[in-house]
Design a protein around this motif. Sequence first.
Motif, PDB file in Angstrom:
ATOM      1  N   SER A   1       0.821  -1.209   0.000  1.00 54.11           N
ATOM      2  CA  SER A   1       0.000   0.000   0.000  1.00 54.11           C
ATOM      3  C   SER A   1       0.856   1.260   0.000  1.00 54.11           C
ATOM      4  O   SER A   1       0.562   2.223  -0.725  1.00 54.11           O
ATOM      5  N   VAL A   2       1.935   1.267   0.786  1.00 49.67           N
ATOM      6  CA  VAL A   2       2.830   2.436   0.831  1.00 49.67           C
ATOM      7  C   VAL A   2       3.510   2.641  -0.521  1.00 49.67           C
ATOM      8  O   VAL A   2       3.599   3.769  -1.022  1.00 49.67           O
ATOM      9  N   VAL A   3       3.965   1.566  -1.130  1.00 52.05           N
ATOM     10  CA  VAL A   3       4.648   1.675  -2.426  1.00 52.05           C
ATOM     11  C   VAL A   3       3.689   2.196  -3.483  1.00 52.05           C
ATOM     12  O   VAL A   3       4.029   3.084  -4.288  1.00 52.05           O
ATOM     13  N   GLY A   4       2.468   1.675  -3.520  1.00 52.76           N
ATOM     14  CA  GLY A   4       1.505   2.108  -4.528  1.00 52.76           C
ATOM     15  C   GLY A   4       1.143   3.566  -4.396  1.00 52.76           C
ATOM     16  O   GLY A   4       1.128   4.311  -5.395  1.00 52.76           O
ATOM     17  N   SER A   5       0.834   4.032  -3.178  1.00 54.95           N
ATOM     18  CA  SER A   5       0.459   5.432  -2.993  1.00 54.95           C
ATOM     19  C   SER A   5       1.640   6.365  -3.246  1.00 54.95           C
ATOM     20  O   SER A   5       1.464   7.472  -3.770  1.00 54.95           O
ATOM     21  N   SER A   6       2.857   5.936  -2.900  1.00 54.78           N
ATOM     22  CA  SER A   6       4.035   6.787  -3.117  1.00 54.78           C
ATOM     23  C   SER A   6       4.297   6.991  -4.603  1.00 54.78           C
ATOM     24  O   SER A   6       4.557   8.121  -5.053  1.00 54.78           O
ATOM     25  N   PHE A   7       4.226   5.932  -5.389  1.00 56.92           N
ATOM     26  CA  PHE A   7       4.446   6.083  -6.821  1.00 56.92           C
ATOM     27  C   PHE A   7       3.321   6.874  -7.484  1.00 56.92           C
ATOM     28  O   PHE A   7       3.542   7.557  -8.491  1.00 56.92           O
ATOM     29  N   PHE A   8       2.115   6.779  -6.932  1.00 58.70           N
ATOM     30  CA  PHE A   8       1.013   7.579  -7.470  1.00 58.70           C
ATOM     31  C   PHE A   8       1.317   9.067  -7.330  1.00 58.70           C
ATOM     32  O   PHE A   8       1.138   9.851  -8.269  1.00 58.70           O
ATOM     33  N   HIS A   9       1.779   9.488  -6.149  1.00 56.03           N
ATOM     34  CA  HIS A   9       2.104  10.894  -5.941  1.00 56.03           C
ATOM     35  C   HIS A   9       3.361  11.290  -6.712  1.00 56.03           C
ATOM     36  O   HIS A   9       3.473  12.442  -7.154  1.00 56.03           O
ATOM     37  N   LEU A  10       4.277  10.374  -6.889  1.00 54.12           N
ATOM     38  CA  LEU A  10       5.479  10.696  -7.660  1.00 54.12           C
ATOM     39  C   LEU A  10       5.115  10.975  -9.118  1.00 54.12           C
ATOM     40  O   LEU A  10       5.676  11.880  -9.747  1.00 54.12           O
ATOM     41  N   ARG A  11       4.170  10.214  -9.656  1.00 52.91           N
ATOM     42  CA  ARG A  11       3.707  10.485 -11.025  1.00 52.91           C
ATOM     43  C   ARG A  11       2.951  11.807 -11.094  1.00 52.91           C
ATOM     44  O   ARG A  11       3.009  12.517 -12.110  1.00 52.91           O
ATOM     45  N   SER A  12       2.247  12.157 -10.007  1.00 51.47           N
ATOM     46  CA  SER A  12       1.532  13.438 -10.006  1.00 51.47           C
ATOM     47  C   SER A  12       2.502  14.609  -9.985  1.00 51.47           C
ATOM     48  O   SER A  12       2.235  15.655 -10.592  1.00 51.47           O
ATOM     49  N   PHE A  13       3.628  14.452  -9.290  1.00 50.85           N
ATOM     50  CA  PHE A  13       4.613  15.532  -9.242  1.00 50.85           C
ATOM     51  C   PHE A  13       5.242  15.795 -10.603  1.00 50.85           C
ATOM     52  O   PHE A  13       5.767  16.891 -10.835  1.00 50.85           O
ATOM     53  N   ALA A  14       5.212  14.805 -11.484  1.00 51.84           N
ATOM     54  CA  ALA A  14       5.764  15.018 -12.824  1.00 51.84           C
ATOM     55  C   ALA A  14       5.004  16.111 -13.577  1.00 51.84           C
ATOM     56  O   ALA A  14       5.552  16.750 -14.482  1.00 51.84           O
ATOM     57  N   LYS A  15       3.733  16.349 -13.193  1.00 53.33           N
ATOM     58  CA  LYS A  15       2.929  17.377 -13.867  1.00 53.33           C
ATOM     59  C   LYS A  15       3.351  18.792 -13.460  1.00 53.33           C
ATOM     60  O   LYS A  15       3.119  19.730 -14.219  1.00 53.33           O
ATOM     61  N   ILE A  16       3.917  18.950 -12.279  1.00 49.21           N
ATOM     62  CA  ILE A  16       4.264  20.288 -11.801  1.00 49.21           C
ATOM     63  C   ILE A  16       5.769  20.466 -11.626  1.00 49.21           C
ATOM     64  O   ILE A  16       6.207  21.516 -11.153  1.00 49.21           O
ATOM     65  N   LYS A  17       6.554  19.473 -12.008  1.00 49.75           N
ATOM     66  CA  LYS A  17       8.002  19.576 -11.811  1.00 49.75           C
ATOM     67  C   LYS A  17       8.609  20.686 -12.651  1.00 49.75           C
ATOM     68  O   LYS A  17       9.564  21.348 -12.225  1.00 49.75           O
TER      69      LYS A  17
ATOM     70  N   PHE B   1       4.810  14.348   0.878  1.00 46.21           N
ATOM     71  CA  PHE B   1       3.908  13.370   0.284  1.00 46.21           C
ATOM     72  C   PHE B   1       4.476  11.952   0.294  1.00 46.21           C
ATOM     73  O   PHE B   1       3.709  10.993   0.414  1.00 46.21           O
ATOM     74  N   ILE B   2       5.782  11.800   0.134  1.00 45.26           N
ATOM     75  CA  ILE B   2       6.358  10.465  -0.047  1.00 45.26           C
ATOM     76  C   ILE B   2       7.170  10.036   1.171  1.00 45.26           C
ATOM     77  O   ILE B   2       6.960   8.951   1.722  1.00 45.26           O
ATOM     78  N   THR B   3       8.098  10.880   1.611  1.00 41.53           N
ATOM     79  CA  THR B   3       8.919  10.510   2.763  1.00 41.53           C
ATOM     80  C   THR B   3       8.064  10.316   4.010  1.00 41.53           C
ATOM     81  O   THR B   3       8.360   9.441   4.839  1.00 41.53           O
ATOM     82  N   SER B   4       7.013  11.120   4.141  1.00 39.54           N
ATOM     83  CA  SER B   4       6.127  10.956   5.300  1.00 39.54           C
ATOM     84  C   SER B   4       5.461   9.588   5.297  1.00 39.54           C
ATOM     85  O   SER B   4       5.217   9.005   6.362  1.00 39.54           O
ATOM     86  N   ARG B   5       5.166   9.045   4.100  1.00 33.43           N
ATOM     87  CA  ARG B   5       4.572   7.711   4.017  1.00 33.43           C
ATOM     88  C   ARG B   5       5.608   6.630   4.337  1.00 33.43           C
ATOM     89  O   ARG B   5       5.278   5.626   4.970  1.00 33.43           O
ATOM     90  N   LEU B   6       6.824   6.826   3.877  1.00 31.93           N
ATOM     91  CA  LEU B   6       7.865   5.852   4.188  1.00 31.93           C
ATOM     92  C   LEU B   6       8.191   5.836   5.680  1.00 31.93           C
ATOM     93  O   LEU B   6       8.564   4.786   6.228  1.00 31.93           O
ATOM     94  N   ASP B   7       8.051   6.978   6.343  1.00 37.36           N
ATOM     95  CA  ASP B   7       8.422   7.077   7.752  1.00 37.36           C
ATOM     96  C   ASP B   7       7.269   6.788   8.699  1.00 37.36           C
ATOM     97  O   ASP B   7       7.497   6.645   9.904  1.00 37.36           O
ATOM     98  N   TYR B   8       6.021   6.724   8.180  1.00 30.76           N
ATOM     99  CA  TYR B   8       4.892   6.525   9.083  1.00 30.76           C
ATOM    100  C   TYR B   8       4.943   5.121   9.702  1.00 30.76           C
ATOM    101  O   TYR B   8       4.878   4.113   8.994  1.00 30.76           O
ATOM    102  N   CYS B   9       5.097   5.084  11.008  1.00 31.71           N
ATOM    103  CA  CYS B   9       5.149   3.825  11.763  1.00 31.71           C
ATOM    104  C   CYS B   9       6.212   2.878  11.210  1.00 31.71           C
ATOM    105  O   CYS B   9       6.038   1.650  11.240  1.00 31.71           O
ATOM    106  N   ASN B  10       7.322   3.433  10.683  1.00 32.72           N
ATOM    107  CA  ASN B  10       8.363   2.565  10.127  1.00 32.72           C
ATOM    108  C   ASN B  10       9.126   1.816  11.209  1.00 32.72           C
ATOM    109  O   ASN B  10       9.850   0.863  10.913  1.00 32.72           O
TER     110      ASN B  10
END
Length: 757
Positions: free
Chosen positions: A572-588, A603-612
Amino acid sequence: MLDLILSFGLSITDTEVIELPISDHFPIIFKMALPAMPYITVSDLKQVRVYSPRFCEAFTERYNEITSSVSYESLLLDLDVEQHLESLNIVWLEILNAVAPYRLLKPQRKAEPWLDQDIRSLRQLCRKAERKWKKDKLQISFTILKECLWTYQSAVKKAKSLYFSNLIEEHHQIPRVLFSIINSVLHPPVQTFRNPTKALCENFLNYFETKIINLRVQIQDTNDDKLTSLIPLASWTTFNSISLDSLKEILLKLKTSSSPLDTMHPRYLKLVIDIVGPGLVTLLNKCLQSGIIPDSLKRATVTPVLKKPTLDTSILANFHPVSVLPFISKVMEKIVSLQLQSFLSTNRIYETFQSGFKSLHSTETALIRVLNDILMITDSGASVILIMLDLSSAFDTVDHGILISRLESYVGLGGVVLNWFKSFLTNRTFSVKIGNFTSSLRNLSCGVPQGSVLAPTLFSLYLLPLGSIFRKHNVAFHCYADDMQIYLPLTSGNENAVSNLSACLNDVKAWLSKNSLFLNSDKSEAIVFCPPEQRRQYLPNLDLLNFTISAKVCNLGVVTDNNLQFDRQIASVVGSSFFHLRSFAKIKSFLSNASLEVAIHAFITSRLDYCNSLYYGISKNQISRLQVVQNAAARFLKGGKKFDHVTPFLRSLHWLPVQYRIDYKILLLVYKSLNNLAPSYLSDLLHPYTSNRELRSGNKSLLRIPRTRLKKRGNRAFEVVGPTLWNNLPIHLKMASTLSEFKTALKTYLFGLAFNV
């Protein structure tokens, strides 16, 4: 018939097929009545208060004109709280009507926030050059069009970059706000109600009220005993008065959420607080000293919000109410909340295993304690059952009489303080607002207002006696607001464990029923942590609990499986992180590198660090999946290619790899626990190591390692398989009671992997 007329909501008449020898398809001629174009009427216009750039100066001048002839501050002292608030609103409204009057505006399409008048002028020049080129088709006109288009696009890109950079810089310390703002730009919200009406507001009003009434009817109180009366350990009878400086400090920290009942928007109230502050401080101190709150500050405006974007909007049950209270009411509640928290922490009047809305506590600390207890039990050779109890609309069914009695008997409130809380809970009303339509008012006879500042603390105090029930049955528990989870060891030699758990649940249900709380057994879940061959042994007995036994559960945002491998959580963390990473490509393209890094952390590091910290000890394969996400984010930020070596990128960004981030989190929690910066239930797990002999390591502040029965036999199994395979084995293999059982289970596990069983 191959040719059809597809119409939706249109009237089709005089249909005729014309035979023309042009093709084997004949044209179909028909008449269609188009609806008339609607005209903008006065009711369709939006009434908006327009604030001028020199609002502060104009407000100050007008305020001084009104209050210069009379001693306004001294007149306010002689008024009661209702008259005082009404007088403030009258003066503020008179000034606002003069310096920021209402205007009727035609509903327009919302423009992009980064577009200004200069960019609109450049766009007009582009359209003018395009019309000229289409008219004469000259090369010089085409060249002018390209230059205008390039200038316009460059200006838009620069304006976008400046807008997002300022946005991220302003909210980089508040990831929640940053997330909602950028997410609203990347994924604009869809309008839920296209044609709201007053009847729709009334329907929602009746539904929300009927839902609570039906829940309270379903609660069958079979215990007629009166509430237990206790002698509190401490008492609190008076509030401390506040000053203008403390009011300013509180206002700066509060979110500027506006209610339709606010006379002045909170954003502009903060600008003129030096002018209106003395009168507002007098009102707040009057309420605190008299224990009375004006009824107009206890009216909530409820907005129905869809639970999930994919749900059907025609079903009222798919919406949940979001309450908005007047801003002055939130300011007063914040003042009381700060003094209440100080009283509770000083006298230690709280539940130790309640982690909701308490300083130094979080969902991660709660999950660490629960998971640590489960691992210790399973390492000793026993199994564990974890039950998560679901309360339906817990905040909305709180009984006011019971809550007042609990504040008096358990907490120790009395005098003016208790009267203030009585006034806070009585005569509360609410209405539903959708668009420009508002329903009628209804009284709230129960529940704590979810939009208020005090509601979470009051609900935690409401559940104070529940801990004694769990302790009486020797059942471990942990709460986070209304999320309750209980767990108990299951051993083959103890047949009374399930019956003891059943008796505990019966007492809990009786207590909840007595306190007007509804336990939803259909949504409550249970999970058993044990080897697969032992689950058949416990399942017949667990059926008596009437709970669904699941292979995975979502516990405070973390998906936990019965093998404690966290593979679905990591997926779940991997899927949501890549989703936001693809969204950032629109505003990069129009974000600076520093702003983009802040957004990636939010958006991404916070997901990797949540309850890690819960990932400590899982297989390296799962950790590598999280590392792939971090590597992709680093390459994306640095502009690297897919197969570029990622170590230089991570080193230049000063990003710790995922495994080291987990270790760092564990070390940080240990440091906090040893220095009273963490919950007491974590500090109780750490014990200093003391040796009977004098060793050189005696002054290194070592901690004692807990001893379990699995530790001894685990060493033998560890020697058989080696460190690499041991780290990748599921937990049920490590829980084997003997070495022979471990070898048998290992053969079965490897056989299943080989044949994909």
